[in-house]
Design an enzyme around this catalytic site. Structure first.
Site, PDB file in Angstrom:
ATOM      1  N   LEU A 192      -7.761  12.289  17.379  1.00 31.61           N
ATOM      2  CA  LEU A 192      -7.817  12.262  18.846  1.00 31.61           C
ATOM      3  C   LEU A 192      -6.508  12.740  19.483  1.00 31.61           C
ATOM      4  O   LEU A 192      -5.427  12.386  19.026  1.00 31.61           O
ATOM      5  CB  LEU A 192      -8.129  10.844  19.339  1.00 31.61           C
TER       6      LEU A 192
ATOM      7  N   HIS B  23      -9.248  14.209  24.199  1.00 34.52           N
ATOM      8  CA  HIS B  23     -10.215  13.142  23.892  1.00 34.52           C
ATOM      9  C   HIS B  23      -9.944  11.908  24.759  1.00 34.52           C
ATOM     10  O   HIS B  23     -10.869  11.274  25.264  1.00 34.52           O
ATOM     11  CB  HIS B  23     -10.084  12.699  22.431  1.00 34.52           C
TER      12      HIS B  23
END
Ligand code: PAF
Length: 280
Positions: A33, A37
């Protein structure tokens, strides 16, 4: 925040949230991530009562010679980031939790998937639509949030949701870029700092194209494609495609309609495959 790996437990978590009348948002990811994200998770947080982030590196969307094995995996850091962004649950199934050894059912969108990335990654979108359907069936979200860097992916998922009467609203979130303009992507980890600075040239080429279109009132798709390709090309960057597409469907257009189009590109930058796009 709950960490759930079994689909059965995930279904039970969602069922109990639904029974309490709560609105559920899903943010599907393959992990590694980054701030892009995290912006999806934050948007989901604003729009729903319960936020589920799935982290699953989906083997069916990688071709035989692609980077499934070396795709970045950093589960612990991802879980901490999800917690900090206010997620309620992280769903981290294993491959065998999602696919039976003899799984033989796929969900295929047959028009948009054949264009752009679909030409060089023939089974990629079949893997995406299949796993997203599986995730929707397990989590049963009211909304699902996807980033516009993968604009073609969103168009395909929207088409699938429409065509199959799926009860989920697809929310688009804007591209997040680094300080030089490079669109954030988990694959940026494959590049060192200098390469990332160099790869920001892709975004600058898209910006220059937008400026040219506006200044010259250009509607000619071939001119736009040639312009963006010329602007990206250097020793490290090899353009896979550059297309002018409808901003909603991601299907190629024959004439540029300002405000309703996107210029989408895929590029090999050294050993790293990157995509980016700009609304024009
Ligand atoms: O965009 C991604 O990260 C993936 O394609 C998705 C939507 C999580 C499906 O594996």
């Amino acid at each position: 925040m709950k960490i759930i790996s079994s689909p059965k437990e995930m279904k039970a978590f969602s069922a109990s949230a639904r029974a309490e009348g709560k609105k559920i948002a899903l943010v599907p990811t393959m992990g590694a991530l980054h701030h892009g994200h995290l912006s999806l998770i934050k948007l989901a947080r604003e729009k729903a009562d319960v936020v589920v982030v799935s982290i699953f590196v989906n083997p069916t969307q990688f071709g035989p010679n692609e980077d499934f094995d070396k795709y970045p995996r950093q589960l612990e850091a991802d879980i901490n980031n999800c917690r900090e962004c206010g997620a309620d649950a992280v769903f981290t199934p294993s491959v065998s939790d999602i696919y039976a050894p003899d799984a033989s059912t796929y969900v295929v969108e047959e028009q948009i998937s054949k264009e752009l990335c679909g030409k060089s990654r023939p089974k990629h979108f079949r893997g995406v639509t299949t796993v997203v359907t599986i995730l929707f069936n397990i989590v049963k979200p009211d909304i699902a949030v996807f980033g516009e860097k993968d604009a073609q992916q969103i168009s395909i998922i929207e088409r699938m949701v429409r065509d199959l009467f799926m009860d989920v609203e697809i929310v688009r979130a804007p591209i997040v870029r680094d300080e030089n303009g490079l669109a954030l992507s988990s694959r940026n980890k494959y590049m060192d700092k200098l390469e990332r600075i160099g790869a920001a040239r892709i975004h600058r080429a898209l910006e220059a194209t937008k400026k040219m279109v506006e200044e010259e009132n250009c509607r000619n798709v071939d001119r736009v494609k040639a312009f963006v390709i010329n602007n990206i090309a250097n020793a490290k960057a090899r353009v896979i495609y550059a297309e002018v597409v409808d901003a909603k469907t991601s299907l190629p257009v024959s004439e540029l309609d300002p405000g309703k189009c996107r210029v989408s590109v895929a590029v090999w930058y050294g050993q790293t495959r990157l995509i980016d796009n700009i609304l024009i």
